[in-house]
Design a protein around this motif. Structure first.
Motif, mmCIF file in Angstrom:
data_model
loop_
_atom_site.group_PDB
_atom_site.id
_atom_site.type_symbol
_atom_site.label_atom_id
_atom_site.label_comp_id
_atom_site.label_asym_id
_atom_site.label_seq_id
_atom_site.Cartn_x
_atom_site.Cartn_y
_atom_site.Cartn_z
ATOM 1 N N HIS A 178 0.753 -1.170 -0.126
ATOM 2 C CA HIS A 178 -0.061 -0.134 -0.046
ATOM 3 C C HIS A 178 0.874 1.339 -0.157
ATOM 4 N N GLY A 179 1.965 1.105 -1.113
ATOM 5 C CA GLY A 179 2.704 2.461 -1.046
ATOM 6 C C GLY A 179 3.688 2.743 -0.095
ATOM 7 N N ARG A 180 4.193 1.970 0.932
ATOM 8 C CA ARG A 180 4.805 2.007 1.980
ATOM 9 C C ARG A 180 6.056 0.752 1.738
ATOM 10 N N ILE A 181 7.164 1.001 2.263
ATOM 11 C CA ILE A 181 8.262 -0.207 2.508
ATOM 12 C C ILE A 181 8.210 -0.605 3.817
ATOM 13 N N VAL A 182 7.953 -2.146 4.005
ATOM 14 C CA VAL A 182 7.439 -2.621 5.465
ATOM 15 C C VAL A 182 8.669 -3.373 5.846
ATOM 16 N N GLN A 183 9.725 -3.653 4.979
ATOM 17 C CA GLN A 183 11.050 -4.328 5.569
ATOM 18 C C GLN A 183 11.972 -4.173 4.469
ATOM 19 N N VAL A 184 13.131 -3.757 4.894
ATOM 20 C CA VAL A 184 14.291 -3.790 3.835
ATOM 21 C C VAL A 184 15.525 -4.812 4.437
ATOM 22 N N ALA A 185 15.974 -5.821 3.886
ATOM 23 C CA ALA A 185 16.951 -6.670 4.323
ATOM 24 C C ALA A 185 17.448 -7.451 3.252
ATOM 25 N N THR A 186 18.219 -8.370 3.475
ATOM 26 C CA THR A 186 18.723 -9.255 2.715
ATOM 27 C C THR A 186 17.828 -10.538 2.422
ATOM 28 N N PRO A 187 18.002 -11.143 1.481
ATOM 29 C CA PRO A 187 17.013 -12.380 1.081
ATOM 30 C C PRO A 187 16.762 -13.417 2.417
ATOM 31 N N SER A 188 17.846 -13.642 2.912
ATOM 32 C CA SER A 188 17.891 -14.672 3.874
ATOM 33 C C SER A 188 17.114 -13.950 5.443
ATOM 34 N N GLU A 189 17.526 -12.598 5.581
ATOM 35 C CA GLU A 189 16.897 -12.033 6.697
ATOM 36 C C GLU A 189 15.293 -11.851 6.406
ATOM 37 N N ILE A 190 15.075 -11.575 5.174
ATOM 38 C CA ILE A 190 13.529 -11.554 5.072
ATOM 39 C C ILE A 190 12.912 -12.666 5.218
ATOM 40 N N TYR A 191 13.394 -13.775 4.936
ATOM 41 C CA TYR A 191 12.761 -15.257 4.883
ATOM 42 C C TYR A 191 12.747 -15.564 6.483
ATOM 43 N N GLU A 192 13.947 -15.534 7.222
ATOM 44 C CA GLU A 192 14.198 -16.214 8.160
ATOM 45 C C GLU A 192 13.576 -15.218 9.461
ATOM 46 N N PHE A 193 13.910 -13.950 9.258
ATOM 47 C CA PHE A 193 13.157 -13.097 10.404
ATOM 48 C C PHE A 193 12.219 -12.000 9.749
ATOM 49 N N PRO A 194 11.416 -12.542 9.202
ATOM 50 C CA PRO A 194 10.381 -11.224 8.870
ATOM 51 C C PRO A 194 9.939 -10.339 10.006
ATOM 52 N N ASN A 195 9.654 -9.154 9.835
ATOM 53 C CA ASN A 195 9.457 -8.186 10.876
ATOM 54 C C ASN A 195 7.755 -7.942 11.178
#
Length: 381
Positions: free
Chosen positions: A228-245
């Motif tokens: 919805h027009g916002r960035i909710v998380q910026v991280a490396t692929p492994s961080e996004i997958y293993e540690f979603p916020n």
């Protein structure tokens, strides 16, 4: 004697406080009438990154890419490239190229003429055009197809012509809008690795827009997940997958099982969640900032489960029991859909290390799913 391949260098400029961002997006908003497509986004991208903007249709990722290209002007905020404010610079004056999903090749021109078109427009000397076209043809492995027309090429070859045309002008930044969307699955997977190798060789900053999570995870150094027009998380692929916020990120990236519960204990090093729908306590070896009794969810990826017909020694924590109600055989792994006593359905995957006929688990079996304390991620409401 062939050269010994050199190990790849660790590339993490975002982790270096002294590193200077190459692209700076500062409080950028883009509105169309009463609709806000991009909502106050700030983002730093570093030189030589392969950066992905990932999200569902309508999340604002393409609008943000178009503002980087200059096709849209921010309603507010600014965009800097290599220290220069590009917010109001027209597209033809930006050191940026954009590769579209449609490729937009000229059907009446040969491969080499398609690639050279932009250089002719810029009045580059003929000898320089020839040298640079030959260089990129070799880079994308299309030298022997230089005299062919686009209709004489496969989809993957046309995609490489479009890439070569984008690279030949040596832009500071290359923007890719769903560049592999027209390719079939197998060719798309092969091309993803080719794209990574080419980006590493030319050293140009790539920014790709995609809704394909697997594509973003494969090619990028970092991912910005948008909603919805916002960035909710910026991280490396492994961080996004293993540690979603957030629950949104965990559910958007890959498959996940989500267990609702309440915090019954938490410290700096661990958290215990009681989940009625799981039918057990869930122990996670990371602390969270939450009060006792607070609502929480635990995210568990399907491959984190150990699936067994026999119960583990301790069934009170990190162990759930249920009946197999469906099985999917995917060759390299099997997918088990398990129904718990609470009615919740859980997905677990197991690698097929032995032949299918030797696997003992089948429909209606009572199975036990257990997992390690470091497998779960606690997400607060």
């Amino acid at each position: 004697m062939s050269a010994i391949p050199q190990p790849r260098q660790r590339f993490e400029p975002w982790a270096d406080p002294a590193a200077k961002p190459y692209i700076r997006i500062v409080n950028v908003t883009k509105s169309f009438g009463g609709f806000t497509a991009v909502d106050n986004i700030s983002l730093d991208i570093y030189q030589k990154e392969f950066f992905a903007l990932l999200g569902p249709s309508g999340c604002g990722k393409t609008t943000l890419l178009r503002m980087l290209a200059g096709f849209e002007i921010p309603t507010s905020g600014r965009i800097e490239l290599d220290g220069v404010d590009m917010s109001t610079v027209p597209p033809y004056e930006r050191p940026v190229n954009m590769m579209f999903q449609s490729y937009a090749l000229f059907p009446h021109m040969t491969v080499e003429k398609n690639i050279a078109f932009g250089l002719h427009q810029d009045r580059v000397p003929k000898a320089e055009i020839t040298r640079r076209v030959d260089e990129v043809l070799n880079l994308v492995q299309l030298t022997k197809f230089a005299k062919r027309k686009p209709h004489q090429l496969s989809g993957g070859q046309r995609q490489r012509v479009a890439l070569a045309r984008s690279l030949v002008k040596k832009p500071k930044m290359l923007l890719l809008d769903e560049p592999l969307g027209a390719l079939d699955k197998k060719l798309r997977e092969q091309t993803q690795f080719e794209l990574m190798n080419i980006q590493e060789e030319v050293g140009i900053t790539f920014v790709i827009v995609t809704h394909d999570q697997e594509e973003a995870m494969t090619v990028s150094s970092r991912i910005a997940v948008m909603d919805h027009g916002r960035i909710v998380q910026v991280a490396t692929p492994s961080e996004i997958y293993e540690f979603p916020n957030s629950r949104y990120v965990s559910e958007f990236i890959g498959d996940v099982n989500m267990f609702e519960g309440r915090v019954i204990e938490t410290t700096q090093t661990f958290t215990v969640i009681h989940s009625e729908e799981a039918g057990c306590e869930i122990y996670v070896d990371r602390g969270v900032s939450a009060l006792k009794g607070a609502a929480a969810w635990v995210a568990l990826r399907p491959e984190k489960f150990d699936v067994s017909l026999t119960p583990p020694p301790d069934q009170t924590r990190n162990c759930i029991a249920g009946k197999v109600w469906d099985i999917g055989y995917l060759g390299n792994l099997s997918v088990y859909h398990v129904r718990l006593p609470s009615g919740k359905k859980v997905t677990a995957t197991q690698a097929n290390r032995t032949r299918l006929k030797e696997r003992p688990i089948t429909w209606d079996d009572q199975v036990y799913l257990s997992w390690n304390p470091d497998s779960g991620v606690v997400l607060m409401a």
